[in-house]
Design an enzyme around this catalytic site. Sequence first.
Site, PDB file in Angstrom:
ATOM      1  N   ASN A 162      -6.905 -25.123  36.931  1.00  0.00           N
ATOM      2  CA  ASN A 162      -6.296 -25.409  35.638  1.00  0.00           C
ATOM      3  C   ASN A 162      -5.817 -26.863  35.678  1.00  0.00           C
ATOM      4  O   ASN A 162      -4.767 -27.157  36.236  1.00  0.00           O
ATOM      5  CB  ASN A 162      -5.132 -24.425  35.428  1.00  0.00           C
ATOM      6  CG  ASN A 162      -4.414 -24.644  34.112  1.00  0.00           C
ATOM      7  OD1 ASN A 162      -4.678 -25.620  33.399  1.00  0.00           O
ATOM      8  ND2 ASN A 162      -3.504 -23.741  33.797  1.00  0.00           N
ATOM      9  N   ARG A 205     -10.245 -23.681  33.546  1.00  0.00           N
ATOM     10  CA  ARG A 205      -9.683 -23.705  32.208  1.00  0.00           C
ATOM     11  C   ARG A 205     -10.173 -24.983  31.521  1.00  0.00           C
ATOM     12  O   ARG A 205     -10.046 -26.073  32.082  1.00  0.00           O
ATOM     13  CB  ARG A 205      -8.151 -23.736  32.294  1.00  0.00           C
ATOM     14  CG  ARG A 205      -7.520 -23.946  30.939  1.00  0.00           C
ATOM     15  CD  ARG A 205      -6.030 -24.122  31.065  1.00  0.00           C
ATOM     16  NE  ARG A 205      -5.439 -24.330  29.774  1.00  0.00           N
ATOM     17  CZ  ARG A 205      -4.377 -25.095  29.553  1.00  0.00           C
ATOM     18  NH1 ARG A 205      -3.797 -25.719  30.554  1.00  0.00           N
ATOM     19  NH2 ARG A 205      -3.890 -25.218  28.345  1.00  0.00           N
ATOM     20  N   HIS A 255      -3.869 -22.363  23.793  1.00  0.00           N
ATOM     21  CA  HIS A 255      -3.219 -21.264  24.539  1.00  0.00           C
ATOM     22  C   HIS A 255      -3.967 -19.949  24.330  1.00  0.00           C
ATOM     23  O   HIS A 255      -3.386 -18.873  24.482  1.00  0.00           O
ATOM     24  CB  HIS A 255      -1.756 -21.028  24.073  1.00  0.00           C
ATOM     25  CG  HIS A 255      -0.811 -22.146  24.349  1.00  0.00           C
ATOM     26  ND1 HIS A 255       0.159 -22.526  23.455  1.00  0.00           N
ATOM     27  CD2 HIS A 255      -0.661 -22.941  25.432  1.00  0.00           C
ATOM     28  CE1 HIS A 255       0.853 -23.528  23.967  1.00  0.00           C
ATOM     29  NE2 HIS A 255       0.381 -23.796  25.160  1.00  0.00           N
ATOM     30  N   ARG A 290       6.891 -32.144  21.466  1.00  0.00           N
ATOM     31  CA  ARG A 290       6.057 -32.321  20.252  1.00  0.00           C
ATOM     32  C   ARG A 290       6.801 -31.813  19.023  1.00  0.00           C
ATOM     33  O   ARG A 290       7.464 -30.785  19.072  1.00  0.00           O
ATOM     34  CB  ARG A 290       4.741 -31.561  20.392  1.00  0.00           C
ATOM     35  CG  ARG A 290       3.834 -32.119  21.443  1.00  0.00           C
ATOM     36  CD  ARG A 290       2.531 -31.335  21.525  1.00  0.00           C
ATOM     37  NE  ARG A 290       2.079 -31.312  22.895  1.00  0.00           N
ATOM     38  CZ  ARG A 290       1.564 -30.249  23.508  1.00  0.00           C
ATOM     39  NH1 ARG A 290       1.399 -29.104  22.864  1.00  0.00           N
ATOM     40  NH2 ARG A 290       1.193 -30.322  24.760  1.00  0.00           N
ATOM     41  N   VAL A 303       9.962 -20.166  28.102  1.00  0.00           N
ATOM     42  CA  VAL A 303      11.121 -19.896  27.251  1.00  0.00           C
ATOM     43  C   VAL A 303      11.093 -18.437  26.788  1.00  0.00           C
ATOM     44  O   VAL A 303      12.095 -17.720  26.876  1.00  0.00           O
ATOM     45  CB  VAL A 303      11.145 -20.845  26.026  1.00  0.00           C
ATOM     46  CG1 VAL A 303      12.297 -20.504  25.097  1.00  0.00           C
ATOM     47  CG2 VAL A 303      11.225 -22.295  26.476  1.00  0.00           C
ATOM     48  N   GLU A 359      -2.241 -16.626  32.761  1.00  0.00           N
ATOM     49  CA  GLU A 359      -3.491 -17.274  32.351  1.00  0.00           C
ATOM     50  C   GLU A 359      -4.497 -17.324  33.494  1.00  0.00           C
ATOM     51  O   GLU A 359      -5.692 -17.174  33.277  1.00  0.00           O
ATOM     52  CB  GLU A 359      -3.187 -18.681  31.827  1.00  0.00           C
ATOM     53  CG  GLU A 359      -2.491 -18.632  30.465  1.00  0.00           C
ATOM     54  CD  GLU A 359      -1.895 -19.966  30.040  1.00  0.00           C
ATOM     55  OE1 GLU A 359      -0.795 -20.281  30.512  1.00  0.00           O
ATOM     56  OE2 GLU A 359      -2.523 -20.666  29.253  1.00  0.00           O
TER      57      GLU A 359
HETATM   58  P1  ADP Z   1       4.127 -25.147  30.230  1.00  0.00           P
HETATM   59  O1  ADP Z   1       3.158 -24.213  30.920  1.00  0.00           O
HETATM   60  O2  ADP Z   1       3.874 -25.345  28.770  1.00  0.00           O
HETATM   61  O3  ADP Z   1       4.428 -26.412  30.958  1.00  0.00           O
HETATM   62  P2  ADP Z   1       6.106 -23.059  30.794  1.00  0.00           P
HETATM   63  O4  ADP Z   1       5.542 -21.879  30.113  1.00  0.00           O
HETATM   64  O5  ADP Z   1       6.118 -23.087  32.278  1.00  0.00           O
HETATM   65  O6  ADP Z   1       5.534 -24.406  30.212  1.00  0.00           O
HETATM   66  O7  ADP Z   1       7.617 -23.229  30.263  1.00  0.00           O
HETATM   67  C1  ADP Z   1       8.429 -24.254  30.733  1.00  0.00           C
HETATM   68  C2  ADP Z   1       9.739 -24.224  29.958  1.00  0.00           C
HETATM   69  O8  ADP Z   1      10.343 -22.922  30.060  1.00  0.00           O
HETATM   70  C3  ADP Z   1      10.801 -25.170  30.495  1.00  0.00           C
HETATM   71  O9  ADP Z   1      10.669 -26.453  29.921  1.00  0.00           O
HETATM   72  C4  ADP Z   1      12.099 -24.497  30.028  1.00  0.00           C
HETATM   73  O10 ADP Z   1      12.423 -24.966  28.732  1.00  0.00           O
HETATM   74  C5  ADP Z   1      11.739 -23.039  29.917  1.00  0.00           C
HETATM   75  N1  ADP Z   1      12.382 -22.188  30.939  1.00  0.00           N
HETATM   76  C6  ADP Z   1      11.944 -21.939  32.191  1.00  0.00           C
HETATM   77  N2  ADP Z   1      12.818 -21.111  32.828  1.00  0.00           N
HETATM   78  C7  ADP Z   1      13.804 -20.841  31.951  1.00  0.00           C
HETATM   79  C8  ADP Z   1      15.006 -20.049  31.991  1.00  0.00           C
HETATM   80  N3  ADP Z   1      15.354 -19.363  33.069  1.00  0.00           N
HETATM   81  N4  ADP Z   1      15.770 -20.013  30.877  1.00  0.00           N
HETATM   82  C9  ADP Z   1      15.425 -20.703  29.769  1.00  0.00           C
HETATM   83  N5  ADP Z   1      14.322 -21.456  29.665  1.00  0.00           N
HETATM   84  C10 ADP Z   1      13.527 -21.530  30.738  1.00  0.00           C
END
Ligand code: ADP
Length: 402
Positions: free
Chosen positions: A11, A93, A182, A243, A333, A386
Amino acid sequence: MTSPTRVLVFNSGSSSLKYQLLDMRDSSRLAVGLVERIGEQTSRVEHTRTGGGNRERTGPIADHDAALKAVAEELARDGLGLDSPELAAIGHRVVHGGMFFTEPTVVDDEVLTEIERLIPVAPLHNPANLTGIRTARALRPDLPQVAVFDTAFHTTMPEPAARYAIDPKIADRHRIRRYGFHGTSHAYVSRRTARLLGKDPSEVNVIVLHLGNGASASAVEKGRCVDTSMGLTPLEGLVMGTRSGDLDPAVIFHLARVGDMSMDEIDTLLNKRSGLFGLCGDNDMREIRRRIDEGDEEAALAFDIYIHRIKKYIGAYYAVLGTVDAVAFTAGVGENAAPVREAAVAGLEGMGLAVDPERNAVRGGGPRLISPESARVAVAVVPTDEELEIATQTYALVGKNN
Ligand code: ADP
């Protein structure tokens, strides 16, 4: 000889490369890792052999070609190298598959050319994905390489959802339409949600809220995507980490004409310096919640704008679907931030949506319901996977040939 059962998943992000080696007999992970800060002096490789410990090293890794070779070395050190006869395929991916790729596809020269033709609509991602595929192919020319596209799940969207209201001749000439992203996550989560309800995907309508650093919503009708919030690029839709999501396109003309900004500056503003980060200086939901707890008004407003947008999409997709069986929260999140789930659903009791505070407060674990027992519409937390989905699709495509 028994058939090979392992699938390696790559990925590639714009400056990172994540990988997992899975055994498809039981979907177990044999090794996982990532290379981050590719192109910098402080690139970092982190490699974990399941049950065998963790290795980490830092040093310059110039590009995705070098990153993939570094991963191949790490795997070889554990006796899991790319030359292993147990490897059935490599699944990659690929972010943008345009209209052309509606399914996972075994890579050949023609496929590579088509992915390359899509670079103008995915300038950050498709070049990294292409390099990953080319390097892997050079290392194991005999092995099937499968491209799994982020856009594929969304190609079932009907034209009224996929088309923008602009001159179709111009749109077609420049391939402008809603593609959505996604998709691997939306596909996996919508199916897993159906299973959680004890139903087949063809029996349920699900609204999936993928809330990570990037964020998107989708409306899935009986297993098929009928609408999604990201568009030509991943900029449209929900408020994200950096974004803006939806905004009046005239904001761009205004910034160019009145704000004296160049197109590149506006691109950077909207993609990298907006969203939660632009609103309050933080894009991590944990930090935003901490600031809100301390009474920070800027963080509170950013949170409220983020939630307002999610709510609008829940309402919109409810209308698109007509009836809804479940709303599923996923990604960083969505899986972890109980206050986001609570706020996004608050006040929607009239639509049959509610969150049970005790269920919502449970941390971690697998797919679970967070709505009250009596709820008309299920609200669920469904962790996305994923890599497993890419491996499953890859193995389904090549496994039958082995
Ligand atoms: P991506 O794959 O788009 O980089 P993720 O799905 O890994 O992102 O999500 C990352 C985001 O999840 C972080 O920027 C943070 O905002 C949120 N996050 C991760 N752990 C927690 C938590 N325990 N509580 C709240 N938000 C969290």
